[in-house]
Motif scaffolding. Structure first.
Motif, short mmCIF file in Angstrom:
data_model
loop_
_atom_site.label_atom_id
_atom_site.label_comp_id
_atom_site.label_asym_id
_atom_site.label_seq_id
_atom_site.Cartn_x
_atom_site.Cartn_y
_atom_site.Cartn_z
N MET A 1 34.61 -39.49 37.29
CA MET A 1 35.65 -39.50 36.26
C MET A 1 36.86 -40.33 36.71
SD MET A 1 36.05 -38.59 33.15
CE MET A 1 35.04 -37.19 32.65
N GLU A 2 37.09 -40.41 38.03
CA GLU A 2 38.24 -41.21 38.51
C GLU A 2 38.09 -42.67 38.07
OE1 GLU A 2 39.23 -40.99 42.67
OE2 GLU A 2 38.95 -38.81 42.74
N GLU A 3 36.88 -43.18 38.24
CA GLU A 3 36.62 -44.60 37.92
C GLU A 3 36.67 -44.81 36.41
OE1 GLU A 3 33.35 -45.66 40.46
OE2 GLU A 3 32.96 -47.42 39.23
N ILE A 4 36.09 -43.85 35.67
CA ILE A 4 36.06 -43.96 34.22
C ILE A 4 37.49 -43.99 33.66
CG2 ILE A 4 35.43 -42.71 32.12
CD1 ILE A 4 32.97 -41.63 33.70
N ILE B 1 47.43 -36.94 35.91
CA ILE B 1 47.59 -36.02 34.77
C ILE B 1 46.32 -36.03 33.91
CG2 ILE B 1 48.85 -35.66 32.60
CD1 ILE B 1 51.37 -36.74 34.11
N SER B 2 45.77 -37.21 33.68
CA SER B 2 44.55 -37.32 32.86
C SER B 2 43.39 -36.59 33.53
CB SER B 2 44.17 -38.79 32.67
OG SER B 2 45.22 -39.52 32.07
N LEU B 3 43.20 -36.84 34.83
CA LEU B 3 42.07 -36.24 35.54
C LEU B 3 42.17 -34.72 35.61
CD1 LEU B 3 41.73 -38.97 38.28
CD2 LEU B 3 39.91 -38.27 36.70
N ASN B 4 43.40 -34.20 35.61
CA ASN B 4 43.56 -32.74 35.64
C ASN B 4 43.23 -32.11 34.28
OD1 ASN B 4 44.23 -32.48 38.33
ND2 ASN B 4 46.41 -32.84 37.98
N ILE C 1 38.55 -39.21 26.22
CA ILE C 1 39.17 -39.71 27.44
C ILE C 1 40.36 -40.60 27.08
CG2 ILE C 1 38.81 -41.22 29.44
CD1 ILE C 1 35.87 -40.14 29.45
N LEU C 2 40.18 -41.45 26.08
CA LEU C 2 41.29 -42.34 25.68
C LEU C 2 42.49 -41.52 25.18
CD1 LEU C 2 42.53 -45.10 25.24
CD2 LEU C 2 41.32 -45.24 23.04
N THR D 1 43.26 -38.53 25.98
CA THR D 1 43.86 -37.83 27.14
C THR D 1 44.76 -38.79 27.91
OG1 THR D 1 41.90 -36.40 27.30
CG2 THR D 1 43.32 -36.57 29.25
N VAL D 2 44.33 -40.05 28.06
CA VAL D 2 45.13 -41.05 28.78
C VAL D 2 46.41 -41.35 27.98
CG1 VAL D 2 45.20 -43.49 29.50
CG2 VAL D 2 43.20 -42.07 30.04
N ILE D 3 46.30 -41.44 26.66
CA ILE D 3 47.47 -41.72 25.81
C ILE D 3 48.50 -40.59 25.96
CG2 ILE D 3 48.27 -41.90 23.39
CD1 ILE D 3 45.55 -43.34 22.82
N GLN D 4 48.03 -39.33 25.93
CA GLN D 4 48.93 -38.18 26.10
C GLN D 4 49.62 -38.23 27.47
OE1 GLN D 4 46.76 -34.49 25.56
NE2 GLN D 4 45.88 -35.28 23.61
N ALA D 5 48.83 -38.53 28.50
CA ALA D 5 49.38 -38.58 29.86
C ALA D 5 50.42 -39.70 29.96
CB ALA D 5 48.26 -38.82 30.86
N ALA D 6 50.17 -40.82 29.29
CA ALA D 6 51.11 -41.94 29.32
C ALA D 6 52.43 -41.53 28.67
CB ALA D 6 50.51 -43.14 28.60
N GLU D 7 52.35 -40.74 27.60
CA GLU D 7 53.58 -40.26 26.93
C GLU D 7 54.36 -39.32 27.84
OE1 GLU D 7 52.02 -38.62 23.31
OE2 GLU D 7 51.57 -40.62 22.48
N ILE D 8 53.65 -38.44 28.55
CA ILE D 8 54.31 -37.49 29.48
C ILE D 8 55.02 -38.28 30.58
CG2 ILE D 8 53.88 -35.75 31.26
CD1 ILE D 8 51.49 -34.79 29.48
#
Lengths: 90, 90
Positions: free
Chosen positions: B7-10, B38-41, B71-72, B74-81
């Motif tokens: 999942m780290e690479e993905i 944040i995403s990986l957690n 996954i996308l 989750t990354v968008i949410q983490a980017a906002e945080i």
């Protein structure tokens, strides 16, 4: 990659500390890594960016009796799965 | 440690591929690593012992439309945080 899942270290410590009591039929590197991978896939990851904070997070998990018990039971289950499906060829 | 969370690479690939569209206020290493952590957690880990199988697992995640979308987002949410709580000092 500087990000780091503290749970890897925690589960490895639990496995190393309990390896005798687990009565594993095989303690080769492959079997131990399979136990770690299966356990980690069942436990919530705890990624950090700054490895310096790892000891504090590990201590928090150790102090949390319920959390520590949950990790140990997860490792025991994983050890049983690996014992029945050894991939090391021993 | 030879165990490895695919999942780290993905997540890293998803972040790199979408870095422009995310309109991050800061794209420094620290901010990107905070977004990854944040995403990986928030995503299920997928640990493997044999890194050779990583491409097949990554392909499976990419082919799974719902999984890739999850996954996308989750990354968008983490980017906002991270955008609201930058720890890089920039």
């Amino acid at each position: 990659m500087p990000i780091y899942n503290v749970m890897e270290e925690i589960v490895k410590n639990v496995l190393d500390e309990n390896i005798e009591q687990l009565h594993l039929s095989c303690t080769c590197k492959r079997c131990r890594n399979d136990i770690l991978a299966i356990s980690l896939n069942k436990l919530p990851p705890h990624y950090i960016v700054n490895k310096d904070s790892s000891p504090y997070i590990r201590a928090a998990y150790t102090a949390d009796r319920q959390g520590a018990t949950n990790i140990l039971s997860t490792v025991i289950q994983a050890a049983e799965i690996v014992a029945k499906n050894k991939r090391c060829g021993n």
